[in-house]
Design an enzyme around this catalytic site. Structure first.
Site, mmCIF file in Angstrom:
data_model
loop_
_atom_site.group_PDB
_atom_site.id
_atom_site.type_symbol
_atom_site.label_atom_id
_atom_site.label_comp_id
_atom_site.label_asym_id
_atom_site.label_seq_id
_atom_site.Cartn_x
_atom_site.Cartn_y
_atom_site.Cartn_z
ATOM 1 N N ASP A 14 4.610 8.940 -16.003
ATOM 2 C CA ASP A 14 5.138 7.651 -16.469
ATOM 3 C C ASP A 14 4.080 6.546 -16.502
ATOM 4 O O ASP A 14 4.421 5.366 -16.641
ATOM 5 C CB ASP A 14 6.285 7.208 -15.542
ATOM 6 C CG ASP A 14 7.542 8.044 -15.755
ATOM 7 O OD1 ASP A 14 8.135 7.949 -16.843
ATOM 8 O OD2 ASP A 14 7.905 8.818 -14.849
ATOM 9 N N GLU A 40 3.483 -1.866 -17.118
ATOM 10 C CA GLU A 40 4.127 -3.101 -16.678
ATOM 11 C C GLU A 40 4.650 -2.992 -15.246
ATOM 12 O O GLU A 40 4.709 -3.987 -14.521
ATOM 13 C CB GLU A 40 5.289 -3.430 -17.598
ATOM 14 C CG GLU A 40 6.066 -4.647 -17.141
ATOM 15 C CD GLU A 40 7.228 -4.966 -18.048
ATOM 16 O OE1 GLU A 40 7.179 -6.017 -18.691
ATOM 17 O OE2 GLU A 40 8.178 -4.165 -18.133
ATOM 18 N N ASP A 41 5.027 -1.782 -14.866
ATOM 19 C CA ASP A 41 5.648 -1.625 -13.547
ATOM 20 C C ASP A 41 4.662 -1.689 -12.383
ATOM 21 O O ASP A 41 5.064 -1.769 -11.231
ATOM 22 C CB ASP A 41 6.438 -0.301 -13.514
ATOM 23 C CG ASP A 41 7.595 -0.348 -14.483
ATOM 24 O OD1 ASP A 41 8.245 -1.406 -14.552
ATOM 25 O OD2 ASP A 41 7.823 0.645 -15.190
ATOM 26 N N ARG A 94 5.931 7.484 -8.930
ATOM 27 C CA ARG A 94 5.108 6.462 -9.575
ATOM 28 C C ARG A 94 4.294 5.646 -8.571
ATOM 29 O O ARG A 94 3.519 4.767 -8.968
ATOM 30 C CB ARG A 94 6.004 5.527 -10.429
ATOM 31 C CG ARG A 94 6.791 6.291 -11.493
ATOM 32 C CD ARG A 94 7.291 5.370 -12.564
ATOM 33 N NE ARG A 94 6.179 4.696 -13.226
ATOM 34 C CZ ARG A 94 6.296 3.682 -14.048
ATOM 35 N NH1 ARG A 94 7.486 3.216 -14.329
ATOM 36 N NH2 ARG A 94 5.239 3.120 -14.608
ATOM 37 N N ARG A 139 15.059 0.180 -8.213
ATOM 38 C CA ARG A 139 13.613 0.314 -8.019
ATOM 39 C C ARG A 139 12.992 -0.813 -7.176
ATOM 40 O O ARG A 139 11.912 -0.667 -6.634
ATOM 41 C CB ARG A 139 12.907 0.335 -9.384
ATOM 42 C CG ARG A 139 13.355 1.453 -10.303
ATOM 43 C CD ARG A 139 12.841 2.790 -9.821
ATOM 44 N NE ARG A 139 13.230 3.849 -10.721
ATOM 45 C CZ ARG A 139 12.543 4.204 -11.806
ATOM 46 N NH1 ARG A 139 11.435 3.573 -12.118
ATOM 47 N NH2 ARG A 139 12.967 5.184 -12.552
ATOM 48 N N HIS A 145 15.893 -1.748 -15.223
ATOM 49 C CA HIS A 145 15.082 -2.901 -14.832
ATOM 50 C C HIS A 145 15.700 -4.184 -15.394
ATOM 51 O O HIS A 145 16.415 -4.146 -16.404
ATOM 52 C CB HIS A 145 13.665 -2.778 -15.414
ATOM 53 C CG HIS A 145 12.805 -1.773 -14.727
ATOM 54 N ND1 HIS A 145 12.177 -0.762 -15.404
ATOM 55 C CD2 HIS A 145 12.448 -1.630 -13.425
ATOM 56 C CE1 HIS A 145 11.464 -0.038 -14.547
ATOM 57 N NE2 HIS A 145 11.615 -0.542 -13.342
ATOM 58 N N CYS A 193 7.423 -2.568 -21.216
ATOM 59 C CA CYS A 193 6.898 -1.624 -20.206
ATOM 60 C C CYS A 193 5.489 -1.152 -20.517
ATOM 61 O O CYS A 193 4.760 -0.749 -19.629
ATOM 62 C CB CYS A 193 7.750 -0.357 -20.140
ATOM 63 S SG CYS A 193 9.469 -0.619 -20.342
HETATM 64 C C1 CIR Z 1 10.655 5.140 -15.284
HETATM 65 O O1 CIR Z 1 11.801 5.561 -15.122
HETATM 66 O O2 CIR Z 1 10.030 4.612 -14.383
HETATM 67 C C2 CIR Z 1 10.011 5.303 -16.639
HETATM 68 N N1 CIR Z 1 10.473 6.499 -17.234
HETATM 69 C C3 CIR Z 1 10.350 4.119 -17.516
HETATM 70 C C4 CIR Z 1 9.788 2.838 -17.028
HETATM 71 C C5 CIR Z 1 10.165 1.693 -17.883
HETATM 72 N N2 CIR Z 1 9.514 0.523 -17.452
HETATM 73 C C6 CIR Z 1 9.977 -0.714 -17.622
HETATM 74 O O3 CIR Z 1 11.108 -0.906 -18.072
HETATM 75 N N3 CIR Z 1 9.207 -1.704 -17.227
#
Ligand code: CIR
Length: 256
Positions: free
Chosen positions: A61, A66-67, A86, A134, A164, A251
């Site tokens: 991922d 962004e995360d 992650r 999260r 999110h 993201c």
């Molecule tokens: C996740 O579940 O972490 C990734 N498949 C998707 C992350 C999406 N990120 C975001 O909305 N900032």
């Protein structure tokens, strides 16, 4: 205005990324790369310098950069993702962020606090943070404390359904906010010019404002029209392969 963006190339392991919608199928790697190229071009068209990081095969991922952090004009806050698979992504982002921020401007969310950048929405000097699957209460507390050192304020928004915060609510500057689903009625956003995104186009609510242009996902005509009606230039980018992993436009980059 944003001067910079950081993105990370999708890895082949993308097909093993986390998803809440397996019925959409696995992402096609080649197509994801093409869509990522188009995304980079769109950011460049908005006048930002894009730093493109190499793919990380060990983190499926990791293109959802962004995360990993929240970057403000005054500080960088390195996240501690709530998704176990992650958690190694954020430390790997630090060296890149150090090219833009001094050590004394960098803050860290640490366990037991968890936080993912997708849960953070910046509205000028104020930040909304989603309390989500999260991002936990301790993560929110640490985030608020870190922001306060730099004169930023913060409020917590509880999420009920979406992954999110920015899955469902996105600020596109000039007091304009795109809201969908559980965010339509939230009192937190009553003072904004709310643009209500219909349920059938909920994914499209995740738009990004970049220097007076708004990048909108392909296939969301109501969202596109609303954004154009607000007076913005619009660039459309197809994100179908990232959608299969619950990922959207915001993201895929850190913008600062
Ligand atoms: C996740 O579940 O972490 C990734 N498949 C998707 C992350 C999406 N990120 C975001 O909305 N900032």
């Amino acid at each position: 205005m944003f001067k910079n963006a950081i993105v990370r190339r999708p890895s082949r392991s993308l097909v093993d990324g986390i998803t809440s919608a397996p019925e959409l199928g696995k992402p096609n790697y080649e197509l994801a790369l093409k869509q990522h190229d188009d995304y980079i071009k769109a950011l460049e068209e908005c006048g930002v310098k894009v730093t493109v990081l190499q793919a990380l095969e060990e983190f499926p991922d990791s293109c959802f950069v962004e995360d990993t952090a929240v970057l403000t004009p005054k500080c960088a806050i390195i996240s501690n993702p709530g998704a176990l698979s992650r958690q190694g992504e954020s430390p790997l982002m630090v060296e890149n962020i150090k090219k833009f921020y001094n050590d004394d401007q960098i803050e860290y969310i640490t366990s037991p606090g968890t936080m993912e950048g997708g849960d953070v929405m910046m509205v000028g000097n104020h930040f909304y943070i989603g309390l989500s699957a999260r991002t936990n209460e301790e993560g929110c507390r640490q985030f608020k404390e870190a922001l306060a050192k730099y004169g930023h304020t913060c409020s917590v928004v509880s999420l009920e359904k979406v992954l999110h915060l920015k899955t469902g609510v996105n600020y596109v500057e000039n007091n304009n906010m795109l809201v969908s689903g559980e965010f339509i009625e939230k009192e937190d956003y009553t003072s904004f010019n709310k643009v209500i995104v219909p349920e059938s186009e909920a994914y499209g609510a995740n738009c990004i404002w970049v220097n007076d242009t708004v990048i909108v996902a392909e296939g969301y005509p109501t969202v596109e029209k609303c954004v154009r009606d607000l007076g913005y230039k619009v660039i459309i980018v197809d994100t179908s392969e990232f959608r299969k992993l619950d990922g959207g436009l915001s993201c895929l980059s850190l913008r600062f």
